[in-house]
Enzyme design. Structure first.
Site, PDB file in Angstrom:
ATOM      1  CB  SER A 118      34.326  51.733   1.903  1.00  8.57           C
ATOM      2  OG  SER A 118      33.283  52.036   2.787  1.00  8.57           O
ATOM      3  CG  HIS A 139      37.892  52.511  -1.518  1.00  9.32           C
ATOM      4  ND1 HIS A 139      38.086  51.171  -1.281  1.00  9.32           N
ATOM      5  CD2 HIS A 139      37.480  53.033  -0.329  1.00  9.32           C
ATOM      6  CE1 HIS A 139      37.807  50.907  -0.026  1.00  9.32           C
ATOM      7  NE2 HIS A 139      37.436  52.009   0.572  1.00  9.32           N
ATOM      8  CD  GLU A 151      40.128  48.762  -3.476  1.00  4.00           C
ATOM      9  OE1 GLU A 151      40.527  47.629  -3.200  1.00  4.00           O
ATOM     10  OE2 GLU A 151      38.990  49.177  -3.171  1.00  4.00           O
ATOM     11  CG  ASN A 189      36.752  46.168   2.327  1.00  2.79           C
ATOM     12  OD1 ASN A 189      37.530  45.854   3.229  1.00  2.79           O
ATOM     13  ND2 ASN A 189      36.183  47.352   2.261  1.00  2.79           N
TER      14      ASN A 189
HETATM   15  P1  NAI Z   1      32.589  60.624   8.718  1.00  5.16           P
HETATM   16  O1  NAI Z   1      31.314  60.360   9.407  1.00  5.16           O
HETATM   17  O2  NAI Z   1      33.822  60.839   9.499  1.00  5.16           O
HETATM   18  O3  NAI Z   1      32.399  61.910   7.761  1.00  5.16           O
HETATM   19  C1  NAI Z   1      31.288  62.114   6.927  1.00  5.16           C
HETATM   20  C2  NAI Z   1      31.024  63.611   6.851  1.00  5.16           C
HETATM   21  O4  NAI Z   1      30.099  63.859   5.819  1.00  5.16           O
HETATM   22  C3  NAI Z   1      30.430  64.186   8.130  1.00  5.16           C
HETATM   23  O5  NAI Z   1      31.211  65.271   8.549  1.00  5.16           O
HETATM   24  C4  NAI Z   1      29.021  64.613   7.719  1.00  5.16           C
HETATM   25  O6  NAI Z   1      28.595  65.759   8.377  1.00  5.16           O
HETATM   26  C5  NAI Z   1      29.212  64.870   6.250  1.00  5.16           C
HETATM   27  N1  NAI Z   1      27.998  64.779   5.454  1.00  5.16           N
HETATM   28  C6  NAI Z   1      26.998  63.878   5.574  1.00  5.16           C
HETATM   29  N2  NAI Z   1      26.083  64.086   4.600  1.00  5.16           N
HETATM   30  C7  NAI Z   1      26.527  65.127   3.861  1.00  5.16           C
HETATM   31  C8  NAI Z   1      26.040  65.794   2.705  1.00  5.16           C
HETATM   32  N3  NAI Z   1      24.909  65.425   2.118  1.00  5.16           N
HETATM   33  N4  NAI Z   1      26.764  66.803   2.199  1.00  5.16           N
HETATM   34  C9  NAI Z   1      27.919  67.195   2.777  1.00  5.16           C
HETATM   35  N5  NAI Z   1      28.430  66.592   3.877  1.00  5.16           N
HETATM   36  C10 NAI Z   1      27.753  65.568   4.409  1.00  5.16           C
HETATM   37  O7  NAI Z   1      32.754  59.433   7.667  1.00  5.16           O
HETATM   38  P2  NAI Z   1      34.085  58.885   6.980  1.00  5.16           P
HETATM   39  O8  NAI Z   1      34.625  57.768   7.780  1.00  5.16           O
HETATM   40  O9  NAI Z   1      34.955  60.025   6.624  1.00  5.16           O
HETATM   41  O10 NAI Z   1      33.487  58.222   5.646  1.00  5.16           O
HETATM   42  C11 NAI Z   1      33.081  59.002   4.543  1.00  5.16           C
HETATM   43  C12 NAI Z   1      32.993  58.110   3.317  1.00  5.16           C
HETATM   44  O11 NAI Z   1      34.245  57.465   3.094  1.00  5.16           O
HETATM   45  C13 NAI Z   1      31.955  56.995   3.402  1.00  5.16           C
HETATM   46  O12 NAI Z   1      31.407  56.790   2.129  1.00  5.16           O
HETATM   47  C14 NAI Z   1      32.797  55.808   3.834  1.00  5.16           C
HETATM   48  O13 NAI Z   1      32.222  54.586   3.455  1.00  5.16           O
HETATM   49  C15 NAI Z   1      34.065  56.062   3.058  1.00  5.16           C
HETATM   50  N6  NAI Z   1      35.272  55.431   3.585  1.00  5.16           N
HETATM   51  C16 NAI Z   1      35.535  55.383   4.929  1.00  5.16           C
HETATM   52  C17 NAI Z   1      36.685  54.772   5.400  1.00  5.16           C
HETATM   53  C18 NAI Z   1      36.984  54.728   6.870  1.00  5.16           C
HETATM   54  O14 NAI Z   1      37.895  53.988   7.278  1.00  5.16           O
HETATM   55  N7  NAI Z   1      36.284  55.483   7.701  1.00  5.16           N
HETATM   56  C19 NAI Z   1      37.660  54.157   4.479  1.00  5.16           C
HETATM   57  C20 NAI Z   1      37.326  54.316   3.096  1.00  5.16           C
HETATM   58  C21 NAI Z   1      36.160  54.913   2.682  1.00  5.16           C
END
Ligand code: NAI
Length: 470
Positions: A118, A139, A151, A189
């Site tokens: 993001s 995105h 996006e 954003n």
């Molecule tokens: P989250 O913390 O809920 O999930 C991330 C997951 O990735 C965790 O389960 C973690 O164990 C796993 N993980 C970490 N390193 C890893 C690796 N090397 N290999 C495999 N798995 C791994 O985070 P979330 O919110 O789902 O965000 C994920 C991505 O999406 C980030 O890049 C974030 O910036 C992006 N994003 C998040 C949004 C939101 O509203 N939370 C909206 C749009 C994008």
């Protein structure tokens, strides 16, 4: 390039990865789901099963459809080959780069890697890859199954056919995709910054209370006012995004974060999640005082100017005289001006004048500054006048002008096109209209004049008019 029948690998089974896996499976793809955290992929699938069962109980999905979706998602214990990998792991440059290196070692040559980052530059993420042309931003917005926008972000090295294939795929998944160039904040954003920033500026200027700012923007059609929205997002998160956009733009003062928000973060008043932000929770915003709308009387009424607002006054006051060629829009009441904001303050008009905010809705709260007796005439339009300090552009007009200005800059810099900006803001953050739709309804010269007056008043970089708009 065509990804219609792509085998998918979703890496990261957190909030976003689980949602992406669901949407892809519902569109008929075989999806492998991987997470480094033990049991995370299985847990995500189990949680999805419970959610989908709930939708069956409500009659929204058939048991067969749910079974098919779940059968398509396979939690896996290691990275594996796929035609399309969607990465949704931690928001960390080095960790993502390391993952891409691992993936490139096992993926077929023509496989695409999409990142759900993001805030990290897609250009920077691709550095060091053997085939940087295969990396593209995809995105999604939270919650993925409900939010329509994707996006599609191209970095400097992204192949156009890769971006287009991902764009087409998102469309097949029922999403609206927009192309974006990888620049800080991408589209949503970035263009959304002023929605928060102008509220914070108004608070810093002590122009109005948060609940009043929120009420005025809700009346303009926004689902949530900026203060309640920042409370919901969390001030730590919102402040971090503002800071990252600020830093990523080489500290362009236009994006300067707010001391008002810094204070909330320092205090731990992070919003809903900590029980207190601008408001206290669970109570939320205090109600605004009731306004007794007694219809005023006057000996002489003149409707000035042309356009939507002038026509509204003329329709509500058939007895009024028209002066269509006036240099300003509004009503004069026995010689006192009730003027639609053009960026001038009431104090810059004649004695007894009031300026009022841009009325976008048919009803609701509308900010004004100046003489209360004059402003009471806003009631004839069905609006509830609310006094704020005499600041240029008041609340809604200044916020919209700045959203338009930011969108104009994004278009000028080739980040997106006007239609993309409109779609992104409506679908990504539920704005009631897109910046260019507002611009079409308003008047370009009026927006530029209003911004110039804000600029003269504040003497900083924040209200610099986009060359595209000028
Ligand atoms: P989250 O913390 O809920 O999930 C991330 C997951 O990735 C965790 O389960 C973690 O164990 C796993 N993980 C970490 N390193 C890893 C690796 N090397 N290999 C495999 N798995 C791994 O985070 P979330 O919110 O789902 O965000 C994920 C991505 O999406 C980030 O890049 C974030 O910036 C992006 N994003 C998040 C949004 C939101 O509203 N939370 C909206 C749009 C994008």
């Amino acid at each position: 390039m065509n990804l219609d029948n792509a085998r998918l690998l979703v890496v990261g089974a957190g909030l976003m990865g689980a949602g992406i896996a669901q949407v892809a499976a519902q569109a008929g793809h075989a999806v492998a789901l991987f997470d480094t955290r033990d049991g995370a992929a299985d847990a995500a699938k189990a949680k999805l099963a419970a959610t989908l069962d709930g939708l069956v109980a409500k009659g929204k999905l058939t048991p067969e459809a749910v079974a098919a979706t779940l059968a398509s998602i396979t939690p896996v214990a290691a990275l594996q080959p796929a035609d399309l990998v969607i990465e949704a792991i931690v928001e960390h440059l080095d960790v993502k780069r390391a993952l891409f290196a691992e993936l490139e070692a096992l993926l077929p040559d023509d496989a695409v890697i999409a990142t759900n980052t993001s805030s990290i530059s897609v250009t920077a993420l691709a550095r060091g890859m053997k085939k940087p042309e295969r990396l593209v931003g995809m995105h999604f917005f939270n919650p993925v199954p409900l939010m329509k926008l994707v996006e599609v972000v191209s970095g400097l090295g992204t192949a156009p056919e890769v971006a287009q294939a991902v764009f087409d795929l998102a469309g097949r998944w029922g999403k609206t995709a927009v192309h974006a160039r990888s620049t800080p904040g991408f589209i949503v954003n970035r263009i959304a910054r002023p929605y928060y920033a102008e509220a914070l500026m108004l608070l810093q200027e002590r122009a109005a209370a948060p609940e009043l700012i929120d009420a005025c923007l809700r009346a303009a059609g926004f689902r949530m006012g900026p203060c309640e929205l920042m409370d919901l997002i969390g001030h730590d998160t919102n402040f971090a995004v503002t800071n990252s956009v600020f830093a990523a733009n080489f500290f362009d003062r236009r994006f300067t974060p707010s001391l008002v928000q810094q204070e909330l973060v320092d205090a731990g008043f992070l919003g809903r999640k900590s029980g207190r932000g601008f408001y206290r929770y669970p109570e939320g915003a205090p109600a605004l005082p009731a306004v007794d709308l007694v219809r005023p009387t006057a000996a002489q009424l003149v409707v000035h100017g042309q356009g939507e607002v002038a026509e509204r006054f003329a329709a509500a006051l058939p007895e009024a005289v028209r002066e269509r060629d006036s240099s300003w829009v509004g009503l004069s009441v026995d010689g006192h001006q009730l003027c639609l904001t053009d960026g001038r303050r009431a104090a810059e008009l004649a004695h007894g004048a009031a300026v009022f905010d841009l009325p976008l809705g048919a009803t609701g709260d509308l900010a004004y500054a100046g003489d209360a007796a004059t402003a009471a005439w806003l009631g004839v339009l069905g609006l509830t006048p609310r006094a704020v300090a005499d600041v240029p552009g008041l609340v809604v007009a200044r916020t919209l002008a700045m959203l338009i200005n930011e969108a104009a800059d994004a278009v000028q810099q080739g980040v997106c096109d006007p239609a993309g900006a409109d779609a992104a803001m409506k679908l990504g953050v539920n704005y009631p209209a897109g910046p260019f739709e507002w611009l079409g309804r308003w008047d370009r010269r009026a927006v530029v004049a209003l911004l110039d007056r804000l600029d003269q008043h504040h003497r900083g970089e924040r209200y610099r008019v986009s060359p595209y708009l000028r």
